[in-house]
Design a protein around this motif. Structure first.
Motif, PDB file in Angstrom:
ATOM      1  N   CYS A   1     -82.181  43.898  14.699  1.00  0.00           N
ATOM      2  CA  CYS A   1     -81.668  45.074  15.180  1.00  0.00           C
ATOM      3  C   CYS A   1     -82.142  45.837  13.656  1.00  0.00           C
ATOM      4  CB  CYS A   1     -80.328  45.225  15.542  1.00  0.00           C
ATOM      5  SG  CYS A   1     -79.379  44.002  13.655  1.00  0.00           S
TER       6      CYS A   1
ATOM      7  N   CYS B   1     -76.422  37.825  13.276  1.00  0.00           N
ATOM      8  CA  CYS B   1     -76.411  38.426  15.019  1.00  0.00           C
ATOM      9  C   CYS B   1     -77.992  37.901  15.473  1.00  0.00           C
ATOM     10  CB  CYS B   1     -77.154  40.167  13.729  1.00  0.00           C
ATOM     11  SG  CYS B   1     -77.871  41.218  15.240  1.00  0.00           S
TER      12      CYS B   1
ATOM     13  N   HIS C   1     -81.510  42.999   9.381  1.00  0.00           N
ATOM     14  CA  HIS C   1     -81.527  42.306  10.727  1.00  0.00           C
ATOM     15  C   HIS C   1     -80.442  41.311   9.978  1.00  0.00           C
ATOM     16  CE1 HIS C   1     -81.373  40.011  14.083  1.00  0.00           C
ATOM     17  NE2 HIS C   1     -81.884  39.257  13.936  1.00  0.00           N
TER      18      HIS C   1
ATOM     19  N   HIS D   1     -76.925  44.617  19.406  1.00  0.00           N
ATOM     20  CA  HIS D   1     -76.435  43.986  18.141  1.00  0.00           C
ATOM     21  C   HIS D   1     -76.255  41.957  19.582  1.00  0.00           C
ATOM     22  CE1 HIS D   1     -77.136  46.117  14.904  1.00  0.00           C
ATOM     23  NE2 HIS D   1     -76.339  46.798  15.138  1.00  0.00           N
TER      24      HIS D   1
ATOM     25  N   GLU E   1     -79.958  39.600  17.195  1.00  0.00           N
ATOM     26  CA  GLU E   1     -81.174  40.193  17.938  1.00  0.00           C
ATOM     27  C   GLU E   1     -81.167  41.309  16.902  1.00  0.00           C
ATOM     28  OE1 GLU E   1     -81.137  40.643  22.353  1.00  0.00           O
ATOM     29  OE2 GLU E   1     -82.804  41.677  21.339  1.00  0.00           O
TER      30      GLU E   1
ATOM     31  N   MET F   1     -77.684  41.255   8.289  1.00  0.00           N
ATOM     32  CA  MET F   1     -76.455  40.672   9.437  1.00  0.00           C
ATOM     33  C   MET F   1     -75.587  39.417   9.420  1.00  0.00           C
ATOM     34  SD  MET F   1     -76.175  43.752  12.735  1.00  0.00           S
ATOM     35  CE  MET F   1     -74.162  43.023  12.959  1.00  0.00           C
TER      36      MET F   1
HETATM   37 CU    CU Z   1     -77.566  43.229  14.197  1.00  0.00          CU
END
Ligand code: CU
Length: 365
Positions: free
Chosen positions: A182, A178, A186, A143, A180, A189
């Motif tokens: 993931c 976040c 995602h 992350h 990245e 997040m």
């Molecule tokens: Cu993430």
């Protein structure tokens, strides 16, 4: 440079420097685009077919021009390199007295633990104008902790601790993302960083920590898991006592029979819990069971904080493990980790717990 309308607000101590770098690079790019396209258009028009521009005797060499177009870009590049390296070092090196806050990322949430004991999900409360250092790890995949208003971003990788620091300069709510990819959720997040006046922050901290500090909760967990059965001073099983491990030299058994000394940092304590066979303290057998899969990162953090507290309180001894003289039979074999400075100053790599080390490492309040 303060704020450009399409930018997030600048709300940390390093934000304006990042913005300056970004603006300088943009301004330079713009300058050269205008210069080059301007010259191009001018000459295309001037020397288009059919015009009677002067085409005789074109200059084929100009030393001044060559020195200028080599020298000026070199100086610009060196200046940018210098400024950005200086900024990078500021961003990467947390001030020594920065307040630690622990972050665990997992699909798809951020769990935050404050050393004082309060924890929160997808929210991070921090005090205004104080250096804060996040110590982060992931339960599952990579992350990335990203707060645009602070101009900080740090990948959070499973199996290791990443660190990120900042000093917030504007009270209020700031987006947390976040950054990245993931997994499926995602994009969900996300969270909020709340910057509070220090007094409000202190009040907030103590409102919701019924369980006591992380170290206290860790002590409780340490008991529940029965760790003291082996690591306690009265134990029949030979296992190192843990007070004095943190931030002190720990001798490790190497495969060839030699010994390697490392510092018992958070990484070492963490790995000793989830992967104990990897680094075995010299003089001990690799008999500790792994807690991988049984404890999540948040719980491992509690144990780490407890073990740290054993080294930072009372000159290296406090909490649940009390000093006793090891049984005579095992004394010689168990010397390195089992001995304590107060008990046996003659042996004791871990006994290196000097007062200034302890002061330096007492990172929580
Ligand atoms: Cu993430």
């Amino acid at each position: 440079m303060d704020q450009i309308f399409y930018w997030p607000q600048a709300a940390s101590s390093i934000a304006s420097r990042i913005d300056t770098l970004f603006n300088v690079l943009n301004a330079m790019a713009l300058f050269f685009i205008i210069l080059i396209v301007g010259c191009l258009v001018y000459f295309v028009v001037k020397y288009r077919r059919g015009t009677n521009a002067d085409r005789s005797n074109p200059p084929d060499e100009s030393l001044t021009l060559e020195i200028a177009w080599t020298g000026i870009p070199i100086l610009l590049c060196i200046a940018i390199f210098g400024f950005s390296t200086w900024t990078y070092l500021q961003v990467m090196r947390a001030p020594k007295d920065a307040k630690p806050i622990y972050v665990v990322a997992k699909q798809w949430m951020w769990k935050i633990q404050h050393p004082q004991g309060r924890w929160e999900m997808n929210e991070l409360h921090v005090p205004l104008g104080q250096d804060v250092r996040l110590i982060m790890t992931s339960e599952d995949v990579i992350h990335s902790f990203y707060v645009p208003d602070f101009r900080v971003k740090q990948d959070v990788v499973p199996g290791r601790y990443a660190s990120l620091w900042f000093k917030a300069t504007k009270v209020g709510a700031h987006h947390l993302f976040c950054a990245e990819y993931c997994g499926t959720k995602h994009s969900g997040m996300v969270g909020t960083v709340y910057v509070m006046e220090p007094a409000d922050y202190q009040k907030w901290l103590h409102e919701g920590n019924a369980g006591g500090t992380l170290a206290k909760q860790g002590e409780q967990l340490f008991r529940e898991l029965g760790c003291g059965g082996c690591h306690g001073p009265g134990s029949n099983v030979r296992a190192p006592l843990l007070d004095g491990v943190y931030n002190n030299p720990v001798p490790l058994q190497e495969p060839g029979g030699s010994t390697k000394v490392i510092i018992g940092d958070e990484r070492y304590i963490h790995d000793s819990i989830v992967n104990p066979e990897q680094e075995v303290a010299a003089g001990y057998k690799p008999i500790m069971p792994s807690f991988r899969g049984q404890l999540d990162e948040g719980k491992v953090r509690l144990l780490i904080e407890y073990i740290k507290s054993l080294s930072t309180a009372n000159g290296g001894r406090a909490g649940g493990i009390k000093e006793v003289e090891p049984p005579a039979a095992s004394k010689a074999e168990t010397a390195p980790l089992a001995s304590r400075p107060q008990a046996r100053p003659d042996t004791a790599p871990l006994a290196g717990a000097t007062t200034d080390v302890n002061v330096r490492t007492s990172g929580q309040e």
